[in-house]
Scaffold this motif. Structure first.
Motif, PDB file in Angstrom:
ATOM      1  N   GLY A   1      -2.370  -8.799  -5.326  1.00 39.34           N
ATOM      2  CA  GLY A   1      -2.941  -8.338  -6.580  1.00 39.34           C
ATOM      3  C   GLY A   1      -1.987  -7.748  -7.594  1.00 39.34           C
ATOM      4  O   GLY A   1      -2.426  -6.920  -8.413  1.00 39.34           O
TER       5      GLY A   1
ATOM      6  N   ASP B   1       0.831  -1.202   0.000  1.00 36.92           N
ATOM      7  CA  ASP B   1       0.000   0.000   0.000  1.00 36.92           C
ATOM      8  C   ASP B   1       0.868   1.256   0.000  1.00 36.92           C
ATOM      9  O   ASP B   1       0.598   2.225  -0.723  1.00 36.92           O
ATOM     10  CB  ASP B   1      -0.920   0.016   1.220  1.00 36.92           C
ATOM     11  CG  ASP B   1      -2.093  -0.934   1.089  1.00 36.92           C
ATOM     12  OD1 ASP B   1      -2.409  -1.339  -0.049  1.00 36.92           O
ATOM     13  OD2 ASP B   1      -2.690  -1.279   2.129  1.00 36.92           O
TER      14      ASP B   1
ATOM     15  N   GLY C   1       0.443   1.714  -3.705  1.00 37.32           N
ATOM     16  CA  GLY C   1      -0.945   2.151  -3.647  1.00 37.32           C
ATOM     17  C   GLY C   1      -1.906   0.974  -3.670  1.00 37.32           C
ATOM     18  O   GLY C   1      -1.490  -0.188  -3.787  1.00 37.32           O
ATOM     19  N   PRO C   2      -3.194   1.223  -3.589  1.00 43.89           N
ATOM     20  CA  PRO C   2      -4.161   0.126  -3.496  1.00 43.89           C
ATOM     21  C   PRO C   2      -4.358  -0.641  -4.798  1.00 43.89           C
ATOM     22  O   PRO C   2      -4.742  -1.815  -4.773  1.00 43.89           O
ATOM     23  CB  PRO C   2      -5.451   0.834  -3.076  1.00 43.89           C
ATOM     24  CG  PRO C   2      -5.281   2.249  -3.555  1.00 43.89           C
ATOM     25  CD  PRO C   2      -3.824   2.546  -3.446  1.00 43.89           C
ATOM     26  N   ASP C   3      -4.138   0.003  -5.945  1.00 51.03           N
ATOM     27  CA  ASP C   3      -4.306  -0.657  -7.240  1.00 51.03           C
ATOM     28  C   ASP C   3      -2.940  -1.114  -7.731  1.00 51.03           C
ATOM     29  O   ASP C   3      -2.093  -0.298  -8.104  1.00 51.03           O
ATOM     30  CB  ASP C   3      -4.939   0.305  -8.239  1.00 51.03           C
ATOM     31  CG  ASP C   3      -5.228  -0.374  -9.581  1.00 51.03           C
ATOM     32  OD1 ASP C   3      -4.919  -1.575  -9.720  1.00 51.03           O
ATOM     33  OD2 ASP C   3      -5.747   0.307 -10.486  1.00 51.03           O
ATOM     34  N   ARG C   4      -2.725  -2.443  -7.781  1.00 55.27           N
ATOM     35  CA  ARG C   4      -1.402  -2.970  -8.110  1.00 55.27           C
ATOM     36  C   ARG C   4      -1.415  -3.852  -9.355  1.00 55.27           C
ATOM     37  O   ARG C   4      -0.547  -4.695  -9.535  1.00 55.27           O
ATOM     38  CB  ARG C   4      -0.853  -3.736  -6.903  1.00 55.27           C
ATOM     39  CG  ARG C   4      -0.680  -2.844  -5.676  1.00 55.27           C
ATOM     40  CD  ARG C   4      -0.067  -3.574  -4.519  1.00 55.27           C
ATOM     41  NE  ARG C   4      -1.029  -4.331  -3.749  1.00 55.27           N
ATOM     42  CZ  ARG C   4      -1.714  -3.857  -2.702  1.00 55.27           C
ATOM     43  NH1 ARG C   4      -1.557  -2.598  -2.334  1.00 55.27           N
ATOM     44  NH2 ARG C   4      -2.559  -4.618  -2.039  1.00 55.27           N
ATOM     45  N   HIS C   5      -2.407  -3.628 -10.235  1.00 47.41           N
ATOM     46  CA  HIS C   5      -2.533  -4.518 -11.384  1.00 47.41           C
ATOM     47  C   HIS C   5      -1.382  -4.349 -12.373  1.00 47.41           C
ATOM     48  O   HIS C   5      -1.129  -5.237 -13.179  1.00 47.41           O
ATOM     49  CB  HIS C   5      -3.864  -4.265 -12.094  1.00 47.41           C
ATOM     50  CG  HIS C   5      -3.894  -2.995 -12.891  1.00 47.41           C
ATOM     51  ND1 HIS C   5      -4.124  -1.762 -12.307  1.00 47.41           N
ATOM     52  CD2 HIS C   5      -3.709  -2.761 -14.220  1.00 47.41           C
ATOM     53  CE1 HIS C   5      -4.088  -0.827 -13.242  1.00 47.41           C
ATOM     54  NE2 HIS C   5      -3.837  -1.394 -14.406  1.00 47.41           N
ATOM     55  N   ASP C   6      -0.680  -3.206 -12.342  1.00 47.31           N
ATOM     56  CA  ASP C   6       0.410  -2.967 -13.289  1.00 47.31           C
ATOM     57  C   ASP C   6       1.775  -3.097 -12.613  1.00 47.31           C
ATOM     58  O   ASP C   6       2.747  -2.466 -13.021  1.00 47.31           O
ATOM     59  CB  ASP C   6       0.268  -1.567 -13.894  1.00 47.31           C
ATOM     60  CG  ASP C   6       0.332  -0.463 -12.837  1.00 47.31           C
ATOM     61  OD1 ASP C   6       0.229  -0.788 -11.636  1.00 47.31           O
ATOM     62  OD2 ASP C   6       0.489   0.709 -13.214  1.00 47.31           O
ATOM     63  N   SER C   7       1.869  -3.938 -11.586  1.00 48.51           N
ATOM     64  CA  SER C   7       3.106  -4.019 -10.808  1.00 48.51           C
ATOM     65  C   SER C   7       3.626  -5.450 -10.717  1.00 48.51           C
ATOM     66  O   SER C   7       2.893  -6.417 -10.937  1.00 48.51           O
ATOM     67  CB  SER C   7       2.875  -3.468  -9.393  1.00 48.51           C
ATOM     68  OG  SER C   7       1.972  -4.302  -8.688  1.00 48.51           O
TER      69      SER C   7
ATOM     70  N   SER D   1       0.570  -7.768 -11.059  1.00 47.81           N
ATOM     71  CA  SER D   1       0.537  -8.464 -12.344  1.00 47.81           C
ATOM     72  C   SER D   1       1.273  -9.791 -12.249  1.00 47.81           C
ATOM     73  O   SER D   1       0.862 -10.776 -12.855  1.00 47.81           O
ATOM     74  CB  SER D   1       1.192  -7.599 -13.433  1.00 47.81           C
ATOM     75  OG  SER D   1       0.480  -6.399 -13.619  1.00 47.81           O
TER      76      SER D   1
END
Length: 288
Positions: A128, A92, A96-102, A130
Motif C-alpha cells: 500500500g 509495519d 506503520g499501518p498507513d503507508r499511503h504517503d510512502s 504511494s
C-alpha cells in the motif's frame, strides 16, 4: 556464467537503460512520486533481509535459517508468500499501518529476470505505498561507494549464493556477469582455497568483459579500482587475491554487508529530499 553484453541478452535479461531505478527506469533525474513523504529501502538477499529508513538508518536485519525453507535462493524470490509476510512486518515497523504517503524500494540482482522484478514490485505494491520501485544492487552499491556519477565503475558483489560483476558507465549498466555460486557454496572447500575459487570467479568475469570491451570502459574502471561488496569483501584474503590477480588496487563499499541497502536508502532519501524540484540528485557516499 550469465552475462549481458551491448543490449544482447546472454542469460537473464536486464532492464535497458538501467539508471538509478530499474524496471521502467527514469534515469538519473527521477520524478518524485506524488504525495510521498516517507520511505523504506529493503535488500532481500540470499542470506538475510535488511531494511533501511532515510534519517534513521538500518532498522532491521533478519538472517535466514539454513535449510530448504529460505524464501530467497540465488538472489531470486522462491517463496512469495513468506517474502510478503516479511515485507509486511518490515513496513509495519518502519512506516506503520498507513503507508499511503510512502515509497518502498527493493533491490535486486543486476541480472534478475523480468519475472523476478515483476514479482518483487507486486509484493511491494501489496503493502500500500504511494509507489513501489525496484533498484539494481550494483547501482545501489555505486551510490554507497560514492565518487562522481560519471565514467566507468566496476562493482563486484560477492554474496552468499551469487557473485556478480557489473560495469557501470555514467551510472548505467553497460555490462554484467553472474556466477550462481557464492560463499555458502564454497564453505566445504579445503581450508585456504576459498579465496582462490572466489577470486578466480571474479577475475574470469572481468576478463570476459575485457575481451568484449571495444571502448576501453573496463580498462578505465580498473584504473579507478573495482568496488567490492557482499560477504566476500569482508575477507582480507579474498580482497588481497583479487587485487593481486587484477594488478590494481580495490576499494570497499564501507560496510560491505550492508552496502546495497545503504545505497538504496541514499537514493531513496535523495528522492524524498528533493520534493520541491521533482528530480533526484544522487548523493554518493564516501569512497573507502
Amino acid at each position: 556464467m550469465r552475462s549481458l553484453r551491448g543490449g544482447r541478452r546472454h542469460g537473464r535479461p536486464i532492464p535497458r537503460g538501467d539508471g538509478a531505478f530499474g524496471g521502467g527506469d527514469r534515469g538519473p533525474g527521477v520524478p518524485r512520486p506524488s504525495g510521498a513523504l516517507r520511505g523504506l529501502a529493503v535488500d532481500l538477499g540470499s542470506s538475510a533481509a535488511r531494511a533501511w529508513v532515510p534519517g534513521r538508518g538500518l532498522v532491521a536485519c533478519s538472517v535466514w535459517d539454513d535449510g530448504p525453507g529460505r524464501p530467497v535462493r540465488r538472489g531470486r524470490i522462491v517463496d512469495p508468500d513468506l517474502c510478503g509476510r516479511l515485507l509486511a512486518r518490515l513496513a509495519d515497523t518502519a512506516l506503520g499501518p498507513d503507508r499511503h504517503d510512502s515509497v518502498i524500494v527493493l533491490s535486486h540482482p543486476v541480472l534478475a529476470g523480468p519475472e523476478h522484478r515483476g514479482r518483487a514490485k507486486d509484493l511491494l505494491s501489496a503493502l500500500g505505498p504511494s509507489e513501489a520501485l525496484v533498484l539494481s544492487s550494483a547501482r545501489a552499491v555505486a551510490a554507497c561507494a560514492g565518487g562522481p556519477d560519471s565514467g566507468p565503475l566496476l562493482v563486484v558483489d560477492m554474496g552468499a549464493e551469487l557473485t556478480e560483476v557489473t560495469l557501470l558507465v555514467d551510472g548505467r549498466v553497460a555490462d554484467a556477469r553472474q556466477a550462481e555460486t557464492g560463499l555458502s557454496d564454497l564453505s566445504d572447500v579445503e581450508p585456504g582455497s576459498l579465496p582462490i575459487h572466489l577470486a578466480g570467479d571474479v577475475t574470469d568475469m572481468i576478463g570476459s568483459m575485457w575481451r568484449q570491451d571495444i571502448h576501453g570502459a573496463v580498462r578505465g574502471a580498473l584504473r579507478r579500482g573495482p568496488v567490492l561488496t557482499g560477504g566476500g569483501a569482508l575477507r582480507s584474503d579474498v580482497i588481497h587475491r583479487i587485487a593481486m590477480r587484477l594488478g590494481t588496487p580495490v576499494r570497499l563499499a564501507g560496510d560491505p554487508s550492508t552496502a546495497v541497502v545503504r545505497g538504496a536508502g541514499l537514493l531513496l532519501g535523495s528522492m524524498l529530499r528533493h520534493a520541491g524540484t521533482g528530480t533526484v540528485a544522487v548523493l554518493p557516499g564516501r569512497l573507502r
